[in-house]
Design a protein around this motif. Structure first.
Motif, PDB file in Angstrom:
ATOM      1  N   GLN A   1     115.917 -48.178  -9.639  1.00  0.00           N
ATOM      2  CA  GLN A   1     116.434 -47.644  -8.375  1.00  0.00           C
ATOM      3  C   GLN A   1     115.315 -47.559  -7.325  1.00  0.00           C
ATOM      4  OE1 GLN A   1     118.163 -43.886  -9.416  1.00  0.00           O
ATOM      5  NE2 GLN A   1     120.109 -44.777 -10.083  1.00  0.00           N
ATOM      6  N   LEU A   2     114.132 -47.093  -7.761  1.00  0.00           N
ATOM      7  CA  LEU A   2     113.011 -46.994  -6.826  1.00  0.00           C
ATOM      8  C   LEU A   2     112.560 -48.369  -6.348  1.00  0.00           C
ATOM      9  CD1 LEU A   2     110.902 -44.138  -8.452  1.00  0.00           C
ATOM     10  CD2 LEU A   2     112.282 -44.024  -6.373  1.00  0.00           C
ATOM     11  N   GLU A   3     112.561 -49.364  -7.255  1.00  0.00           N
ATOM     12  CA  GLU A   3     112.191 -50.725  -6.840  1.00  0.00           C
ATOM     13  C   GLU A   3     113.190 -51.261  -5.828  1.00  0.00           C
ATOM     14  OE1 GLU A   3     111.867 -52.892 -10.509  1.00  0.00           O
ATOM     15  OE2 GLU A   3     109.799 -52.247 -10.845  1.00  0.00           O
ATOM     16  N   ASP A   4     114.479 -50.966  -6.014  1.00  0.00           N
ATOM     17  CA  ASP A   4     115.490 -51.375  -5.036  1.00  0.00           C
ATOM     18  C   ASP A   4     115.227 -50.708  -3.688  1.00  0.00           C
ATOM     19  OD1 ASP A   4     116.739 -52.955  -6.913  1.00  0.00           O
ATOM     20  OD2 ASP A   4     118.301 -51.471  -7.400  1.00  0.00           O
ATOM     21  N   GLN A   5     114.867 -49.419  -3.728  1.00  0.00           N
ATOM     22  CA  GLN A   5     114.576 -48.717  -2.489  1.00  0.00           C
ATOM     23  C   GLN A   5     113.333 -49.281  -1.809  1.00  0.00           C
ATOM     24  OE1 GLN A   5     114.335 -44.609  -3.641  1.00  0.00           O
ATOM     25  NE2 GLN A   5     116.558 -44.341  -3.708  1.00  0.00           N
ATOM     26  N   VAL A   6     112.320 -49.653  -2.613  1.00  0.00           N
ATOM     27  CA  VAL A   6     111.099 -50.248  -2.050  1.00  0.00           C
ATOM     28  C   VAL A   6     111.441 -51.581  -1.390  1.00  0.00           C
ATOM     29  CG1 VAL A   6     108.893 -51.319  -2.668  1.00  0.00           C
ATOM     30  CG2 VAL A   6     109.469 -49.070  -3.561  1.00  0.00           C
ATOM     31  N   ARG A   7     112.274 -52.400  -2.059  1.00  0.00           N
ATOM     32  CA  ARG A   7     112.692 -53.676  -1.459  1.00  0.00           C
ATOM     33  C   ARG A   7     113.436 -53.434  -0.151  1.00  0.00           C
ATOM     34  NH1 ARG A   7     115.378 -55.050  -6.143  1.00  0.00           N
ATOM     35  NH2 ARG A   7     113.776 -55.165  -7.713  1.00  0.00           N
ATOM     36  N   GLU A   8     114.297 -52.418  -0.142  1.00  0.00           N
ATOM     37  CA  GLU A   8     115.036 -52.078   1.064  1.00  0.00           C
ATOM     38  C   GLU A   8     114.085 -51.654   2.181  1.00  0.00           C
ATOM     39  OE1 GLU A   8     118.501 -49.127   1.593  1.00  0.00           O
ATOM     40  OE2 GLU A   8     118.726 -49.928  -0.439  1.00  0.00           O
ATOM     41  N   ILE A   9     113.107 -50.829   1.835  1.00  0.00           N
ATOM     42  CA  ILE A   9     112.128 -50.362   2.817  1.00  0.00           C
ATOM     43  C   ILE A   9     111.328 -51.540   3.360  1.00  0.00           C
ATOM     44  CG2 ILE A   9     109.979 -49.045   3.055  1.00  0.00           C
ATOM     45  CD1 ILE A   9     111.240 -46.948   1.172  1.00  0.00           C
ATOM     46  N   ASN A  10     110.907 -52.448   2.475  1.00  0.00           N
ATOM     47  CA  ASN A  10     110.160 -53.629   2.936  1.00  0.00           C
ATOM     48  C   ASN A  10     111.012 -54.490   3.855  1.00  0.00           C
ATOM     49  OD1 ASN A  10     107.834 -52.902   1.584  1.00  0.00           O
ATOM     50  ND2 ASN A  10     108.297 -54.101  -0.228  1.00  0.00           N
ATOM     51  N   ALA A  11     112.296 -54.641   3.516  1.00  0.00           N
ATOM     52  CA  ALA A  11     113.195 -55.422   4.376  1.00  0.00           C
ATOM     53  C   ALA A  11     113.334 -54.736   5.735  1.00  0.00           C
ATOM     54  CB  ALA A  11     114.553 -55.591   3.702  1.00  0.00           C
ATOM     55  N   LEU A  12     113.447 -53.404   5.732  1.00  0.00           N
ATOM     56  CA  LEU A  12     113.562 -52.671   6.989  1.00  0.00           C
ATOM     57  C   LEU A  12     112.279 -52.777   7.814  1.00  0.00           C
ATOM     58  CD1 LEU A  12     115.479 -49.462   5.840  1.00  0.00           C
ATOM     59  CD2 LEU A  12     116.343 -51.316   7.276  1.00  0.00           C
ATOM     60  N   LYS A  13     111.126 -52.728   7.131  1.00  0.00           N
ATOM     61  CA  LYS A  13     109.853 -52.888   7.846  1.00  0.00           C
ATOM     62  C   LYS A  13     109.767 -54.267   8.478  1.00  0.00           C
ATOM     63  CE  LYS A  13     106.896 -49.645   5.337  1.00  0.00           C
ATOM     64  NZ  LYS A  13     105.744 -49.507   4.435  1.00  0.00           N
ATOM     65  N   LYS A  14     110.186 -55.282   7.737  1.00  0.00           N
ATOM     66  CA  LYS A  14     110.163 -56.646   8.274  1.00  0.00           C
ATOM     67  C   LYS A  14     111.098 -56.753   9.475  1.00  0.00           C
ATOM     68  CE  LYS A  14     110.962 -61.438   6.936  1.00  0.00           C
ATOM     69  NZ  LYS A  14     111.446 -62.332   5.893  1.00  0.00           N
ATOM     70  N   GLN A  15     112.287 -56.163   9.343  1.00  0.00           N
ATOM     71  CA  GLN A  15     113.250 -56.194  10.433  1.00  0.00           C
ATOM     72  C   GLN A  15     112.698 -55.435  11.649  1.00  0.00           C
ATOM     73  OE1 GLN A  15     116.971 -54.379   9.405  1.00  0.00           O
ATOM     74  NE2 GLN A  15     118.105 -55.503  10.944  1.00  0.00           N
ATOM     75  N   LYS A  16     112.028 -54.306  11.393  1.00  0.00           N
ATOM     76  CA  LYS A  16     111.433 -53.531  12.488  1.00  0.00           C
ATOM     77  C   LYS A  16     110.356 -54.352  13.188  1.00  0.00           C
ATOM     78  CE  LYS A  16     108.598 -49.497  13.422  1.00  0.00           C
ATOM     79  NZ  LYS A  16     107.755 -48.472  12.835  1.00  0.00           N
ATOM     80  N   LYS A  17     109.518 -55.034  12.386  1.00  0.00           N
ATOM     81  CA  LYS A  17     108.457 -55.859  12.971  1.00  0.00           C
ATOM     82  C   LYS A  17     109.059 -56.961  13.840  1.00  0.00           C
ATOM     83  CE  LYS A  17     104.578 -58.783  11.641  1.00  0.00           C
ATOM     84  NZ  LYS A  17     103.877 -59.425  10.543  1.00  0.00           N
ATOM     85  N   GLU A  18     110.122 -57.607  13.349  1.00  0.00           N
ATOM     86  CA  GLU A  18     110.773 -58.666  14.133  1.00  0.00           C
ATOM     87  C   GLU A  18     111.350 -58.096  15.428  1.00  0.00           C
ATOM     88  OE1 GLU A  18     113.610 -60.309  11.429  1.00  0.00           O
ATOM     89  OE2 GLU A  18     112.102 -61.442  10.309  1.00  0.00           O
ATOM     90  N   LEU A  19     111.966 -56.906  15.329  1.00  0.00           N
ATOM     91  CA  LEU A  19     112.529 -56.291  16.531  1.00  0.00           C
ATOM     92  C   LEU A  19     111.438 -55.923  17.534  1.00  0.00           C
ATOM     93  CD1 LEU A  19     115.307 -53.995  15.017  1.00  0.00           C
ATOM     94  CD2 LEU A  19     115.630 -56.033  16.421  1.00  0.00           C
ATOM     95  N   VAL A  20     110.315 -55.411  17.032  1.00  0.00           N
ATOM     96  CA  VAL A  20     109.204 -55.064  17.926  1.00  0.00           C
ATOM     97  C   VAL A  20     108.671 -56.320  18.605  1.00  0.00           C
ATOM     98  CG1 VAL A  20     106.826 -54.230  17.950  1.00  0.00           C
ATOM     99  CG2 VAL A  20     108.573 -52.930  16.748  1.00  0.00           C
ATOM    100  N   GLU A  21     108.563 -57.417  17.832  1.00  0.00           N
ATOM    101  CA  GLU A  21     108.099 -58.680  18.423  1.00  0.00           C
ATOM    102  C   GLU A  21     109.074 -59.161  19.494  1.00  0.00           C
ATOM    103  OE1 GLU A  21     107.564 -61.324  15.131  1.00  0.00           O
ATOM    104  OE2 GLU A  21     105.713 -60.361  14.472  1.00  0.00           O
ATOM    105  N   ARG A  22     110.374 -59.064  19.202  1.00  0.00           N
ATOM    106  CA  ARG A  22     111.378 -59.474  20.194  1.00  0.00           C
ATOM    107  C   ARG A  22     111.283 -58.609  21.447  1.00  0.00           C
ATOM    108  NH1 ARG A  22     116.741 -60.134  16.435  1.00  0.00           N
ATOM    109  NH2 ARG A  22     116.018 -61.928  15.239  1.00  0.00           N
ATOM    110  N   MET A  23     111.125 -57.292  21.221  1.00  0.00           N
ATOM    111  CA  MET A  23     111.017 -56.396  22.372  1.00  0.00           C
ATOM    112  C   MET A  23     109.781 -56.726  23.198  1.00  0.00           C
ATOM    113  SD  MET A  23     112.239 -52.776  20.674  1.00  0.00           S
ATOM    114  CE  MET A  23     111.438 -51.822  21.921  1.00  0.00           C
ATOM    115  N   THR A  24     108.682 -57.065  22.531  1.00  0.00           N
ATOM    116  CA  THR A  24     107.451 -57.427  23.238  1.00  0.00           C
ATOM    117  C   THR A  24     107.669 -58.683  24.071  1.00  0.00           C
ATOM    118  OG1 THR A  24     106.158 -56.453  21.446  1.00  0.00           O
ATOM    119  CG2 THR A  24     105.010 -57.945  22.940  1.00  0.00           C
ATOM    120  N   VAL A  25     108.338 -59.673  23.463  1.00  0.00           N
ATOM    121  CA  VAL A  25     108.614 -60.914  24.196  1.00  0.00           C
ATOM    122  C   VAL A  25     109.509 -60.623  25.397  1.00  0.00           C
ATOM    123  CG1 VAL A  25     109.823 -63.120  24.047  1.00  0.00           C
ATOM    124  CG2 VAL A  25     108.254 -62.446  22.242  1.00  0.00           C
ATOM    125  N   ILE A  26     110.543 -59.817  25.180  1.00  0.00           N
ATOM    126  CA  ILE A  26     111.467 -59.491  26.278  1.00  0.00           C
ATOM    127  C   ILE A  26     110.731 -58.739  27.380  1.00  0.00           C
ATOM    128  CG2 ILE A  26     113.462 -58.074  26.889  1.00  0.00           C
ATOM    129  CD1 ILE A  26     114.638 -58.856  24.134  1.00  0.00           C
TER     130      ILE A  26
END
Length: 190
Positions: free
Chosen positions: A63-88
């Protein structure tokens, strides 16, 4: 004296002691087997208990490994959103720059010169055009160099124009785009 035969009594006593010994041996053997059985049952119970705890731990780890994967996916998504916001934001900030560039191009354009094409690659403009004379090209380069928005005009090619005839020349030049605030910041740093 009377003769008393004590041998059969001793023999019977020996037999009785032998039977008692065998009964005691059997009792000890049964008790030892019972102790071994209880000890083995206790060990099996502890092993099963530990296996159950291990399964619970493994389930929680999964369960914790699933949560870690979820957190990593969210961090990646956050990074992509921040990059998009920077470009915009950079596009929003640079939106008026193109208007200033075109305005400055019109202001620096001398009489007797017209442009065939203007292309931009990064912070560099490539200008292809036709001028009535070499003096007009020189005038264009001086005006570009004195502009706040352009820097380092570099003439790439000048040749006699076949289409315009007469003394007209085709030319190609490169010029760097510089924001006036960026240019002022560079001068302050110098």
């Amino acid at each position: 004296m009377a003769t008393i035969n004590l041998l059969p009594w001793r023999e019977e006593r020996r037999e009785e002691l032998k039977k008692q010994f065998l009964v005691m041996l059997a009792g000890i053997l049964i008790a030892a087997c019972a102790v071994i059985f209880v000890w083995q049952s206790l060990l099996n119970s502890q092993i099963e208990s530990q296996l159950t705890r291990n399964q619970i731990l493994q389930r929680n780890i999964n369960q914790l490994e699933d949560q870690v994967r979820e957190i990593n996916a969210l961090k990646k998504q956050k990074k992509e959103l921040v990059e998009r916001m920077t470009v915009i934001q950079s596009l929003q900030g640079n939106r008026p720059v193109i208007v200033h560039i075109f305005d400055e191009i019109v202001r620096t354009l001398p009489d007797g010169v017209y442009f065939k094409s203007i292309s931009r690659k990064g912070n560099q403009l490539t200008i292809v055009g036709v001028a009535e004379s070499n003096n007009r090209v020189s005038s264009l380069m001086r005006q570009l160099d004195s502009s706040d928005w352009f820097d380092q005009p570099n003439l790439q090619e000048v040749k006699a124009s076949k289409s315009a005839g007469g003394t007209a020349n085709d030319f190609s030049l490169l010029v760097n785009i510089v924001s006036p605030s960026q240019d002022n910041n560079e001068n302050i740093k110098s």
